[in-house]
Write an enzyme that holds these catalytic residues in place. Structure first.
Site, PDB file in Angstrom:
ATOM      1  N   GLU A   1      22.555 -53.245 -17.057  1.00  0.00           N
ATOM      2  CA  GLU A   1      21.077 -53.879 -16.534  1.00  0.00           C
ATOM      3  C   GLU A   1      21.230 -55.200 -17.398  1.00  0.00           C
ATOM      4  OE1 GLU A   1      18.052 -55.239 -16.058  1.00  0.00           O
ATOM      5  OE2 GLU A   1      18.932 -54.135 -14.471  1.00  0.00           O
TER       6      GLU A   1
ATOM      7  N   CYS B   1      13.975 -59.509 -20.026  1.00  0.00           N
ATOM      8  CA  CYS B   1      15.332 -60.073 -19.534  1.00  0.00           C
ATOM      9  C   CYS B   1      14.272 -60.365 -18.492  1.00  0.00           C
ATOM     10  CB  CYS B   1      15.648 -58.208 -18.802  1.00  0.00           C
ATOM     11  SG  CYS B   1      15.146 -57.413 -18.133  1.00  0.00           S
TER      12      CYS B   1
END
Length: 505
Positions: A257, A291
């Site tokens: 991720e 993110c």
């Protein structure tokens, strides 16, 4: 503040590794964590060396059979007790996260609440994604079960040091895996306090192990033959390194991720302040250290877009920034470290040298602090824009003429995490859904908005699809398919070429 002062007094020899149910002093180098705002030391200990990491993996391997054979209810009981302890210690853990990350207290309280909510969601995901199912097939039954991988390494990030590793640890343990947890070296204190709660919850010895340290510790863990998989949340740079390190080992499950160079498209501005509020949240929440933050703000050319940018810049300039516990509460605090602040200022300078135009200059008011003010830079006229994730409070504006051009610009990235649209035209959103190369596509919502009840992740340099949130369960267990029949009898119709019309022996 007394908690902060008390922790400064902890010696470098304090036991910060948790292996086989015991707190141990690491055999590696001494390292420390500083307050991003004041640079005052918060935490210090010795890192885990190769021997410590090997010991942790051996402990996890030894604990795996009993934990995997425990019933789902038994495992869930421990995990639910952990959630109850999080509720009891919500404020103290939120303060620890705030001290380490500089995120405002109001924000870290929501992070701990998300950790609590993850338990119920993980139980639901386990049943939905990796549960047990049966399908009749004549005289037999097709049965689908799921089995844990074994020992999983969990690498945590610094931006959500409680919530994000928790999103891998909880489903991993629930599925019957044992875990070796390696947090970011920038948030070791949060990890230590979290694992102490797991210990209080009654996690069996060896089921969850904590190894602290930087790159050397991480490389030692990734290289361990005793791990069956690795779940990573962090930068694309580190994720690529881990991918190369595990190349040629298809037997090990790797979940990545990573980050994004996300675009928010502002196509229509009906309610200007509502759009500005959404656009402020997307790049600047958590000081731009999510993110899913929008790194690129795509604004349509024309008077409406011009007016929006003026208002957006004015509101960004007026944002309250400061220490996590200041009153009135700040919108955002510092970035994670002085080094991170320096990298962000260097990124801004680089874009200006390439031909960008500063709409709001990002500054560092105090050279002894990692606190940065928001920055906005128009990069429309840069011919070759760097495809990078600048992890901080800096957003690049790109003007476009029509929606087709906006879609093209949004997809001009090796990343594929998130993209968003501000428009009241449903057809435009449908077109975005068809053409966007991103795992998260939001409509009239901040890019940073996501649900734990949905999959989370991206494509390309953003990772290998959905290793977080609801689909994390998929990475924590492998499917086992069975055809089952309690009583074996000779079929009424045999396959061609088989005959039992033979003399009896």
């Amino acid at each position: 503040m007394s908690q902060h002062v008390m922790f400064n007094a902890v010696l470098s020899s304090h036991p910060a590794l948790f292996i086989q149910g015991e707190w141990r002093i690491g055999n590696g180098v001494s390292f420390e964590k500083q307050d991003p705002m004041s640079q005052q030391r918060l935490w210090q200990a010795r890192a885990a060396d190769h021997t410590d990491v090997t010991l942790a993996c051996h402990a996890a391997r030894a604990a795996f059979p009993a934990w995997a054979r425990a019933s789902l209810e038994q495992r869930a009981t421990v995990i639910q007790q952990f959630a109850a302890l999080l509720e009891q210690h919500k404020q103290s853990l939120a303060r620890t996260i705030s001290l380490e990350t500089s995120k405002p207290y109001w924000e870290t309280l929501t992070e701990v609440q998300a950790m609590i909510g993850k338990v119920a969601i993980s139980l639901q995901a386990y049943q939905t994604r990796t549960g047990h199912s049966q399908t009749p097939m004549g005289d037999s039954m097709s049965v689908l079960r799921h089995r844990p991988h074994g020992v999983l390494a969990v690498f945590g990030p610094y931006n959500f040091p409680g919530h994000l590793p928790n999103g891998h640890i909880v489903p991993a343990l629930l599925a019957g895996n044992t875990v070796v947890f390696k947090p970011s070296e920038l948030t070791p204190w949060t990890a230590e306090e979290t694992v102490k709660l797991w210990q209080q919850a009654g996690i069996p010895d060896g089921v969850l192990n904590l190894v602290q340290g930087g790159r050397e510790t991480g490389e030692a863990l990734a290289a361990q033959p005793d791990i069956d998989g690795l779940l990573f949340t962090g930068s694309a740079h580190t994720g690529y390194h881990l991918h190369r390190q595990l190349a040629g080992q298809p037997e090990k499950m790797l979940a990545l991720e990573m980050g994004g160079n996300n675009a928010l498209i502002v196509e229509q501005v009906k309610d200007r302040d509502a759009v500005v509020n959404l656009a402020i949240q997307s790049p600047f929440i958590s000081a731009g250290q999510r993110c899913t933050c929008s790194r690129r703000l795509l604004v349509k050319t024309g008077a409406e877009g011009d007016a929006f940018l003026l208002r957006f810049t004015a509101v960004a300039q007026a944002l309250r920034i400061g220490r996590w516990d200041e009153q009135p509460a700040p919108f955002m605090g510092a970035v994670i470290s002085s080094q991170a602040a320096e990298r962000m200022l260097a990124a801004q300078q680089h874009l200006l040298l390439l031909g960008g135009e500063s709409l709001l200059n990002m500054t560092r008011p105090d050279s002894q602090s990692a606190l940065l003010t928001p920055g906005i830079i128009d990069i429309t006229n840069i011919s070759e824009v760097p495809d990078e994730e600048y992890f901080g409070p800096l957003v690049s504006v790109i003007r476009y003429t029509d929606f087709t051009e906006a879609l093209k610009i949004a997809n001009q990235t090796r990343f594929g995490l998130a993209v968003g649209l501000v428009s009241e035209d449903r057809q435009q959103f449908e077109q975005l859904l068809l053409e966007a190369r991103a795992g998260i596509v939001n409509w009239n919502k901040p890019l940073t908005g996501a649900s734990s009840a949905a999959p989370f992740g991206g494509v390309g340099a953003s990772g290998n699809h959905r290793p977080s949130a609801f689909y994390a369960a998929d990475y924590c267990a492998w499917p086992m398919a069975s055809l089952e029949c309690e009583h074996l009898t000779l079929p009424a119709t045999l396959s061609p070429g088989i005959s039992f019309d033979l003399p009896k022996v």
